[in-house]
Design an enzyme around this catalytic site. Structure first.
Site, short mmCIF file in Angstrom:
data_model
loop_
_atom_site.label_atom_id
_atom_site.label_comp_id
_atom_site.label_asym_id
_atom_site.label_seq_id
_atom_site.Cartn_x
_atom_site.Cartn_y
_atom_site.Cartn_z
N CYS A 104 0.83 -1.21 0.00
CA CYS A 104 0.00 0.00 0.00
C CYS A 104 0.86 1.26 0.00
O CYS A 104 1.56 1.54 0.98
CB CYS A 104 -0.91 -0.03 1.22
SG CYS A 104 -1.80 1.49 1.53
N CYS A 162 -0.04 3.87 2.72
CA CYS A 162 0.43 3.39 4.03
C CYS A 162 1.88 3.78 4.25
O CYS A 162 2.26 4.24 5.33
CB CYS A 162 0.28 1.88 4.13
SG CYS A 162 -1.41 1.28 4.02
#
Length: 174
Positions: free
Chosen positions: A97, A100
């Site tokens: 991600c 993230c």
């Protein structure tokens, strides 16, 4: 092959028979210049300027992310999160991600700013799917704030640091 007189270039070009220069796969390499050249329509064009690669480093990178937010797993969840004596912020993330990874720096800053008042943890949803399912995590990044073992705040996505700080301050005042 075009002769040097038909090429337009500010650089002096050798005759096709000159030995210090070589023509390989239509790329003309000049030994005194680090620039790769190629012949296009009887013109000499510089493709790009490339420097030599750096020498290999004698050092190895052991950890690419030195984090203040410790990792939590299903095995340590109850002890570190639910039985914590101070509030806890948990970031649910996935290694693939991009957002993230961007927000990890903010969480690390918050962990340093609130040292002693708040603990910050990260949980990889790919390796600890059961915890993510227990809290109905459907996307990442998701952040949960716990106090006295209970979930008090939740939010998702990448936000400015001030957003996280405001949520933390609300939980600390409860």
């Amino acid at each position: 092959m075009a002769s040097s007189s038909s090429l337009s270039s500010p650089l002096p070009l050798p005759s096709p028979r000159a030995s210090p220069y070589s023509l390989h796969h239509c790329h003309l390499r000049l030994p005194s210049l680090p620039f790769p050249f190629t012949l296009h329509s009887n013109r000499l064009a510089m493709l790009s300027v490339k420097s030599a690669p750096p020498p290999p480093s004698p050092f190895r990178v052991l950890c690419s992310r030195d984090s203040r937010a410790a990792a939590v797993t299903k095995d340590s969840w109850e002890k570190l999160i639910l039985k914590s004596d101070i509030p806890v912020l948990v970031e649910f993330y996935a290694s693939w991600c991009g957002p993230c990874r961007m927000v990890h720096r903010v969480i690390d800053e918050i962990a340093g700013d609130y040292d002693g008042k708040l603990r910050c943890f990260v949980l990889n949803t790919d390796s600890d799917l059961q915890i993510a399912e227990n809290y109905e995590i459907k996307a990442v990044p998701v952040f949960l704030l716990f106090k006295n073992g209970e979930k008090r705040e939740s939010f998702f996505g990448t936000m400015p640091k001030e957003f996280y700080v405001a949520a933390i301050e609300r939980v600390l005042q409860l």
